[in-house]
Write a protein that holds these residues in place. Structure first.
Motif, PDB file in Angstrom:
ATOM      1  N   HIS A  13       0.811  -1.220   0.000  1.00  0.00           N
ATOM      2  CA  HIS A  13       0.000   0.000   0.000  1.00  0.00           C
ATOM      3  C   HIS A  13       0.844   1.270   0.000  1.00  0.00           C
ATOM      4  O   HIS A  13       2.052   1.248   0.214  1.00  0.00           O
ATOM      5  N   HIS A  14       0.167   2.394  -0.225  1.00  0.00           N
ATOM      6  CA  HIS A  14       0.837   3.688  -0.286  1.00  0.00           C
ATOM      7  C   HIS A  14       1.007   4.278   1.115  1.00  0.00           C
ATOM      8  O   HIS A  14       0.502   3.744   2.103  1.00  0.00           O
ATOM      9  N   ALA A  15       1.726   5.383   1.196  1.00  0.00           N
ATOM     10  CA  ALA A  15       2.046   6.016   2.476  1.00  0.00           C
ATOM     11  C   ALA A  15       0.780   6.467   3.191  1.00  0.00           C
ATOM     12  O   ALA A  15      -0.143   6.994   2.580  1.00  0.00           O
ATOM     13  N   SER A  80       2.816   3.805  -5.108  1.00  0.00           N
ATOM     14  CA  SER A  80       3.547   4.931  -4.548  1.00  0.00           C
ATOM     15  C   SER A  80       4.645   4.410  -3.618  1.00  0.00           C
ATOM     16  O   SER A  80       5.572   3.749  -4.088  1.00  0.00           O
ATOM     17  N   LEU A  81       4.589   4.656  -2.313  1.00  0.00           N
ATOM     18  CA  LEU A  81       5.546   4.034  -1.390  1.00  0.00           C
ATOM     19  C   LEU A  81       5.625   2.537  -1.630  1.00  0.00           C
ATOM     20  O   LEU A  81       6.714   1.944  -1.641  1.00  0.00           O
ATOM     21  N   GLY A  82       4.486   1.896  -1.840  1.00  0.00           N
ATOM     22  CA  GLY A  82       4.460   0.456  -2.056  1.00  0.00           C
ATOM     23  C   GLY A  82       5.258   0.016  -3.273  1.00  0.00           C
ATOM     24  O   GLY A  82       5.787  -1.101  -3.310  1.00  0.00           O
ATOM     25  N   ALA A  83       5.375   0.888  -4.287  1.00  0.00           N
ATOM     26  CA  ALA A  83       6.177   0.542  -5.463  1.00  0.00           C
ATOM     27  C   ALA A  83       7.652   0.426  -5.099  1.00  0.00           C
ATOM     28  O   ALA A  83       8.352  -0.476  -5.565  1.00  0.00           O
ATOM     29  N   LEU A 164       6.892   8.406   4.715  1.00  0.00           N
ATOM     30  CA  LEU A 164       7.726   9.180   3.793  1.00  0.00           C
ATOM     31  C   LEU A 164       9.204   9.047   4.136  1.00  0.00           C
ATOM     32  O   LEU A 164      10.059   9.011   3.240  1.00  0.00           O
ATOM     33  N   LEU A 165       9.513   8.956   5.423  1.00  0.00           N
ATOM     34  CA  LEU A 165      10.902   8.700   5.820  1.00  0.00           C
ATOM     35  C   LEU A 165      11.361   7.336   5.299  1.00  0.00           C
ATOM     36  O   LEU A 165      12.500   7.189   4.837  1.00  0.00           O
TER      37      LEU A 165
END
Length: 248
Positions: A13-15, A80-83, A164-165
């Motif tokens: 999943h995304h951030a 997103s982050l998950g990518a 995000l970190l």
């Protein structure tokens, strides 16, 4: 003999999110793949667990949860982050000699070598972070208007900041190509990860690369066109796989 087992599709999943975006995917993919959402700690059913910002700890966590299920063909999808998580996990299992993915799908994400508007050199302080995320199109307008101590400040903001970190740390872990082919997906109205920059995932995919666009902005993961696209992308990945114990 029973029929072939479907490949697994592990979803990251995304951030700031959990796995609710993938809740209806199984009904769309049907027998083409077994959808396996991977929930990171610090949210949803794992809200009391410490969040992860260290890539090594992240990989240990994912390997503990996913490693035992790499016993049949599988694909990865990350948003997103998950990518970045999907890419890093694929690179790691390939490097250590574990079964690698048949396909890596990255959605709404710039490749690690490109700067991201969501990952500035210095993050704004908490008082400015919510309005900044709203201006980036990551959060709805009401997040910037919420009062101090509200749910956005108490629950959403700390999770997004840590995520995000983590994303920033993952970008720094290496830029090596994958052995698996890569499919990159971009939203046609996504200003954070536009298609012409998402296309640069090509350099990580000497085994094969494709770029697809779908309707929507950065969070097209919530809409039906994406799982419909993945339903076709995973078709045939596990067509010849049968477990050794599949006799009757």
């Amino acid at each position: 003999m029973s029929g072939p087992l479907p490949p697994r599709l592990f979803c990251f999943h995304h951030a700031g999110a959990g796995v609710t975006s993938f809740a209806r995917w199984q009904s769309v993919l049907g027998e083409r793949a077994e959808v396996v959402p991977v929930l990171l700690p610090g949210r949803d059913a794992r809200v009391r667990e410490p969040r992860i910002t260290d890539p090594d700890r992240l990989l240990d966590e994912i390997m503990d949860r996913v490693g035992p299920r790499l016993d049949r063909p599988y694909a990865l999808y990350g948003h997103s982050l998950g990518a970045l998580i999907a890419y890093t996990f694929a690179r790691t299992v390939e490097a250590i000699g574990r079964r690698g993915p048949e396909l890596v799908v990255v959605g709404a994400a710039l490749p690690p070598h490109l700067p991201s508007p969501l990952l500035p050199a210095a993050f704004p302080p908490d008082a400015q972070l919510l309005p900044w995320l709203v201006s980036c199109g990551v959060l709805p307008a009401e997040a910037a208007e919420a009062g101090e101590g509200g749910i956005w400040q108490r629950r959403v903001l700390p999770t997004i900041r840590d995520d995000l970190l983590l994303a920033d740390a993952l970008r720094r872990t290496g830029h090596s190509p994958l052995r698996a082919p890569v499919l990159a997906v971009a939203g046609r109205e996504d200003h954070i990860a536009p298609a012409h920059l998402v296309e640069e995932w090509r350099r990580y995919a000497p085994a094969g690369f494709g770029l697809r666009t779908v309707p929507g902005g950065h969070f097209f993961v919530r809409d039906r066109p994406l799982p419909e696209l993945l339903r076709e992308a995973v078709h045939g990945l596990g067509a010849v796989f049968r477990p050794e114990s599949s006799t009757v």
